[in-house]
Enzyme design. Sequence first.
Site, short mmCIF file in Angstrom:
data_model
loop_
_atom_site.label_atom_id
_atom_site.label_comp_id
_atom_site.label_asym_id
_atom_site.label_seq_id
_atom_site.Cartn_x
_atom_site.Cartn_y
_atom_site.Cartn_z
CB ALA A 66 -0.91 -0.01 1.22
N GLY A 110 0.76 -5.09 0.81
CA GLY A 110 -0.38 -5.22 -0.10
C GLY A 110 -0.02 -5.84 -1.43
CD GLU A 113 -2.18 -7.85 2.71
OE1 GLU A 113 -1.89 -6.66 2.45
OE2 GLU A 113 -2.88 -8.19 3.67
CD GLU A 133 1.50 -5.51 5.43
OE1 GLU A 133 2.36 -6.40 5.65
OE2 GLU A 133 0.74 -5.54 4.44
N1 CO8 Z 1 4.60 3.24 -0.45
C1 CO8 Z 1 5.02 4.41 -0.94
N2 CO8 Z 1 6.21 4.58 -1.53
C2 CO8 Z 1 7.03 3.52 -1.64
C3 CO8 Z 1 6.65 2.25 -1.14
C4 CO8 Z 1 5.37 2.13 -0.53
N3 CO8 Z 1 4.91 0.97 -0.06
N4 CO8 Z 1 7.66 1.39 -1.37
C5 CO8 Z 1 8.62 2.08 -2.00
N5 CO8 Z 1 8.25 3.37 -2.16
C6 CO8 Z 1 9.01 4.45 -2.77
C7 CO8 Z 1 10.15 4.90 -1.87
O1 CO8 Z 1 9.67 5.79 -0.89
C8 CO8 Z 1 11.08 5.54 -2.86
O2 CO8 Z 1 10.59 6.82 -3.18
P1 CO8 Z 1 11.64 8.07 -3.38
O3 CO8 Z 1 12.46 7.65 -4.58
O4 CO8 Z 1 10.74 9.21 -3.63
O5 CO8 Z 1 12.44 8.13 -2.13
C9 CO8 Z 1 10.90 4.67 -4.12
O6 CO8 Z 1 9.66 3.99 -3.94
C10 CO8 Z 1 12.00 3.65 -4.28
O7 CO8 Z 1 12.08 2.90 -3.06
P2 CO8 Z 1 13.47 2.73 -2.25
O8 CO8 Z 1 14.36 3.88 -2.48
O9 CO8 Z 1 13.09 2.40 -0.82
O10 CO8 Z 1 14.05 1.44 -3.00
P3 CO8 Z 1 14.98 0.27 -2.37
O11 CO8 Z 1 15.38 -0.56 -3.53
O12 CO8 Z 1 16.01 0.83 -1.46
O13 CO8 Z 1 13.98 -0.58 -1.43
C11 CO8 Z 1 11.92 -1.71 -0.88
C12 CO8 Z 1 12.86 -1.23 -2.00
C13 CO8 Z 1 12.57 -2.81 -0.06
C14 CO8 Z 1 10.66 -2.25 -1.58
C15 CO8 Z 1 11.56 -0.53 0.04
O14 CO8 Z 1 11.11 0.54 -0.77
C16 CO8 Z 1 10.50 -0.82 1.06
O15 CO8 Z 1 10.76 -1.42 2.09
N6 CO8 Z 1 9.23 -0.38 0.79
C17 CO8 Z 1 8.14 -0.46 1.71
C18 CO8 Z 1 7.64 -1.87 1.85
C19 CO8 Z 1 6.51 -1.92 2.86
O16 CO8 Z 1 6.64 -1.63 4.02
N7 CO8 Z 1 5.31 -2.34 2.37
C20 CO8 Z 1 4.15 -2.50 3.21
C21 CO8 Z 1 3.33 -1.25 3.13
S1 CO8 Z 1 1.92 -1.33 4.22
C22 CO8 Z 1 0.83 -2.30 3.36
O17 CO8 Z 1 1.02 -2.68 2.27
C23 CO8 Z 1 -0.45 -2.71 4.02
C24 CO8 Z 1 -1.12 -1.69 4.85
C25 CO8 Z 1 -2.31 -2.22 5.63
C26 CO8 Z 1 -3.18 -3.16 4.79
C27 CO8 Z 1 -4.16 -2.41 3.95
C28 CO8 Z 1 -4.16 -2.83 2.53
C29 CO8 Z 1 -2.85 -3.03 1.91
#
Ligand code: CO8
Length: 259
Positions: A66, A110, A113, A133
């Site tokens: 998400a 997500g 999921e 999460e």
């Molecule tokens: N949301 C928003 N932006 C994101 C997300 C995300 N989930 N993931 C990555 N991005 C963005 C980063 O902020 C970054 O943006 P910017 O270039 O502007 O700084 C860009 O994408 C590239 O990401 P990274 O620089 O972090 O890239 P890396 O290669 O270093 O890392 C990862 C990649 C491992 C995927 C890392 O980005 C990460 O850990 N992302 C978040 C993963 C996460 O926590 N996902 C769970 C989110 S919560 C959720 O899905 C469920 C919520 C509750 C359930 C409801 C329905 C889903």
Amino acid sequence: SQLERPILTATHGRVALITLNRPAQMNALNDALMSALGEALLAFDRDEGIGAIVVTGNDKAFAAGADIAAMADWTYQDVVRDQFVTRNWETIRQVRKPVIAAVAGFALGGGCELALACDIVIAAESARFGLPEVKLAVLPGAGGTQRLPRAIGKAKAMDLCLTGRMLDAHEAERDGLVSRVVTPERLMDEAMAVATTIAGFSLPAVMSIKACVNRAWESSLAEGIGFERRELYARFATDDAREGMHAFLGKRKPVFQHR
Ligand code: CO8
């Protein structure tokens, strides 16, 4: 332009391809993307010329979850009022045709999921699955805490949900989250080939099989067997079943009318 659309769609014969398209955000699943995805899925489900649907991302990410930037300041009242998740994340459950996830790179939160909600998951060796999460003090709330234990068992599901650690493609296949693992170069060919095979079968039979297998998740054995038996009997009301069996007996290829 194509670049600003949250999803891209294409058709290849009887196969529909949906590509998640927010590469700069690792395909983070925001409201616009999930609404567009839901609409595209339902449109292809209604389209008589389509027999199977492939959903994919890009080399780096299927979807990283998400959109955290969108969610960060939401309150309890906001999510209740907007029916977060319920409103546009569950559309995929209404789709009766097979949906195949072709996953390369991150499938997190997500995004994992979403893959779990698909019928078949084909992973590139680069795929990484996880439900991180817990690290954000939220939870896998798009079916993750319910579908993951059903898919891979309680012990593995607890491990993933409570530690937030990632599985690589081979571990995910061993655990039963993934159907097949291929090299990144082969991913789309493999996914499209699987979809093309399925789309060549009789659509009513395919939809019936999907409904039966899904029923196995949701019911007792006796109820599931009863459902399956009614679905089996209904096949004999179709022209395609007669065609399929007579083509076999006549040693020729069946020509299905999808009815
Ligand atoms: N949301 C928003 N932006 C994101 C997300 C995300 N989930 N993931 C990555 N991005 C963005 C980063 O902020 C970054 O943006 P910017 O270039 O502007 O700084 C860009 O994408 C590239 O990401 P990274 O620089 O972090 O890239 P890396 O290669 O270093 O890392 C990862 C990649 C491992 C995927 C890392 O980005 C990460 O850990 N992302 C978040 C993963 C996460 O926590 N996902 C769970 C989110 S919560 C959720 O899905 C469920 C919520 C509750 C359930 C409801 C329905 C889903």
